[in-house]
Scaffold this motif. Structure first.
Motif, PDB file in Angstrom:
ATOM      1  N   VAL A 123      -6.212  -5.932   1.478  1.00 21.30           N
ATOM      2  CA  VAL A 123      -5.185  -6.576   0.366  1.00 21.30           C
ATOM      3  C   VAL A 123      -4.382  -7.877   0.694  1.00 21.30           C
ATOM      4  O   VAL A 123      -3.690  -8.465  -0.085  1.00 21.30           O
ATOM      5  CB  VAL A 123      -4.287  -5.256  -0.063  1.00 21.30           C
ATOM      6  N   VAL A 124      -4.451  -7.992   2.171  1.00 23.28           N
ATOM      7  CA  VAL A 124      -3.503  -9.080   2.431  1.00 23.28           C
ATOM      8  C   VAL A 124      -3.480 -10.353   1.985  1.00 23.28           C
ATOM      9  O   VAL A 124      -2.607 -11.070   1.722  1.00 23.28           O
ATOM     10  CB  VAL A 124      -3.527  -8.916   4.259  1.00 23.28           C
ATOM     11  N   SER A 125      -4.832 -10.912   1.765  1.00 21.38           N
ATOM     12  CA  SER A 125      -5.112 -12.230   1.241  1.00 21.38           C
ATOM     13  C   SER A 125      -4.599 -12.310  -0.137  1.00 21.38           C
ATOM     14  O   SER A 125      -3.996 -13.372  -0.627  1.00 21.38           O
ATOM     15  CB  SER A 125      -6.508 -12.692   1.392  1.00 21.38           C
ATOM     16  N   GLY A 184      -5.970  -0.418  -7.902  1.00 15.24           N
ATOM     17  CA  GLY A 184      -7.252  -0.903  -7.469  1.00 15.24           C
ATOM     18  C   GLY A 184      -7.219  -2.230  -6.772  1.00 15.24           C
ATOM     19  O   GLY A 184      -6.321  -2.250  -5.711  1.00 15.24           O
ATOM     20  N   SER A 185      -7.906  -3.312  -7.272  1.00 17.72           N
ATOM     21  CA  SER A 185      -7.850  -4.500  -6.456  1.00 17.72           C
ATOM     22  C   SER A 185      -6.692  -5.283  -7.147  1.00 17.72           C
ATOM     23  O   SER A 185      -6.353  -6.588  -6.730  1.00 17.72           O
ATOM     24  CB  SER A 185      -9.052  -5.449  -6.622  1.00 17.72           C
ATOM     25  N   ASP A 186      -5.827  -4.903  -8.261  1.00 21.99           N
ATOM     26  CA  ASP A 186      -4.807  -5.653  -8.993  1.00 21.99           C
ATOM     27  C   ASP A 186      -3.495  -5.372  -8.314  1.00 21.99           C
ATOM     28  O   ASP A 186      -3.167  -4.200  -8.200  1.00 21.99           O
ATOM     29  CB  ASP A 186      -4.888  -5.449 -10.505  1.00 21.99           C
ATOM     30  N   LEU A 187      -3.100  -6.754  -7.909  1.00 19.97           N
ATOM     31  CA  LEU A 187      -1.579  -6.324  -7.354  1.00 19.97           C
ATOM     32  C   LEU A 187      -0.585  -6.401  -8.531  1.00 19.97           C
ATOM     33  O   LEU A 187      -0.651  -7.171  -9.537  1.00 19.97           O
ATOM     34  CB  LEU A 187      -1.562  -7.735  -6.590  1.00 19.97           C
ATOM     35  N   LEU A 240       0.911  -1.233  -0.098  1.00 21.07           N
ATOM     36  CA  LEU A 240       0.143   0.052   0.155  1.00 21.07           C
ATOM     37  C   LEU A 240       0.706   1.222   0.130  1.00 21.07           C
ATOM     38  O   LEU A 240       0.603   2.294  -0.759  1.00 21.07           O
ATOM     39  CB  LEU A 240      -0.838  -0.059   1.317  1.00 21.07           C
ATOM     40  N   GLN A 241       1.848   1.147   0.998  1.00 20.76           N
ATOM     41  CA  GLN A 241       2.822   2.572   0.848  1.00 20.76           C
ATOM     42  C   GLN A 241       3.468   2.643  -0.386  1.00 20.76           C
ATOM     43  O   GLN A 241       3.941   3.807  -0.719  1.00 20.76           O
ATOM     44  CB  GLN A 241       3.737   2.467   2.162  1.00 20.76           C
ATOM     45  N   ASN A 242       3.734   1.807  -1.180  1.00 16.86           N
ATOM     46  CA  ASN A 242       4.564   1.917  -2.401  1.00 16.86           C
ATOM     47  C   ASN A 242       3.663   1.787  -3.875  1.00 16.86           C
ATOM     48  O   ASN A 242       4.332   1.344  -4.724  1.00 16.86           O
ATOM     49  CB  ASN A 242       5.769   0.798  -2.460  1.00 16.86           C
TER      50      ASN A 242
END
Ligand code: DC
Length: 229
Positions: A102-104, A53-56, A46-48
């Motif tokens: 977002v963790v999962s 959106g929901s895509d990593l 998140l910080q970077n």
């Protein structure tokens, strides 16, 4: 005195960490919250700005992994270990809903898992450890002397988590917490790498209607039988 490894797995918000902390205190063992390690990596994401959106942005995250140092330090006042991300105490912020959301997804990345599992195995080398998570009895310590698998109904878990979080977040809705729990159950159990499941030799504990004290006493009996064997 013989030292063992206690592996506690189960669905989110089943009280794994509460039980693990009590056990570690009673036995003078080291407690490791492996979920906090995944949460620290999610906070880094998140910080970077490693999400769209929901895509990593998985490739970028993998590239940055060598720069992500997750450690634990003992808080002498609270007598508990706290998680640090690159030297900063992030113990509180990793519990936020932003991180939970977002963790999962972050935890589905095999390279992330590899890095954290190696670290967890290093921490457990001396035994005398209680570690909770999703793959502790199946992947991290398949030879753990005692494995517990914790469950409780999704509604009861959401109620517990909501009461915990609502103190600091008056805008939070119960439904948002329940939706997050259902989504995480789904993601944790269906991911390809190290999905959440009960190891064959794990003892299942459904604590939907079990007090913390009764649960602790039940588990201490199991611990003592392992220590005596
Ligand atoms: O236990 P927790 O809710 O703090 O865990 C946060 C997330 O991290 C959870 O959705 C799944 C992931 N996790 C994991 O994949 N493997 C672990 N050993 C611990 C947590």
């Amino acid at each position: 005195m013989k030292k063992i490894i206690i592996a506690i797995d189960g669905f989110s918000s089943t009280g794994k960490s509460t039980l693990a902390k009590l056990l570690a205190q009673q036995l003078q063992y080291v407690y490791v919250d492996s979920g906090a390690m995944y949460r620290a990596v999610a906070l880094y994401v998140l910080q970077n700005n490693l999400t769209n959106g929901s895509d990593l942005k998985t490739d970028q995250l993998i590239h940055k992994l060598p720069l992500i140092k997750v450690t634990f330090e003992n808080n002498k006042v609270l007598k508990s270990s706290e998680v640090y991300l690159n030297g900063t105490n992030v113990n509180e912020v990793v519990r936020s809903m932003e991180v939970s959301n977002v963790v999962s997804i972050v935890a589905t990345v095999p390279e992330v898992r590899q890095q954290l599992v190696t670290l967890q195995q290093q921490i457990g080398r001396q035994k005398g450890i209680v570690m909770d998570g999703r793959d502790i009895g199946t992947v991290v310590f398949p030879n753990a002397e005692l494995k517990l698998f914790m469950t409780a109904s999704a509604n009861i878990r959401a109620k517990r988590r909501y009461e915990e979080l609502a103190v600091n977040d008056s805008n939070l809705s119960f439904q948002a917490v329940l939706d997050n729990i259902n989504l995480r159950d789904h993601l944790d159990s269906t991911r390809e790498d190290s999905p959440l499941f009960k190891a064959n030799d794990a003892v299942e504990i459904d604590n939907s209607n079990l007090s913390k004290q009764d649960q602790f006493e039940q588990v201490m009996k199991l611990v003592n039988s392992k220590l005596e064997s």
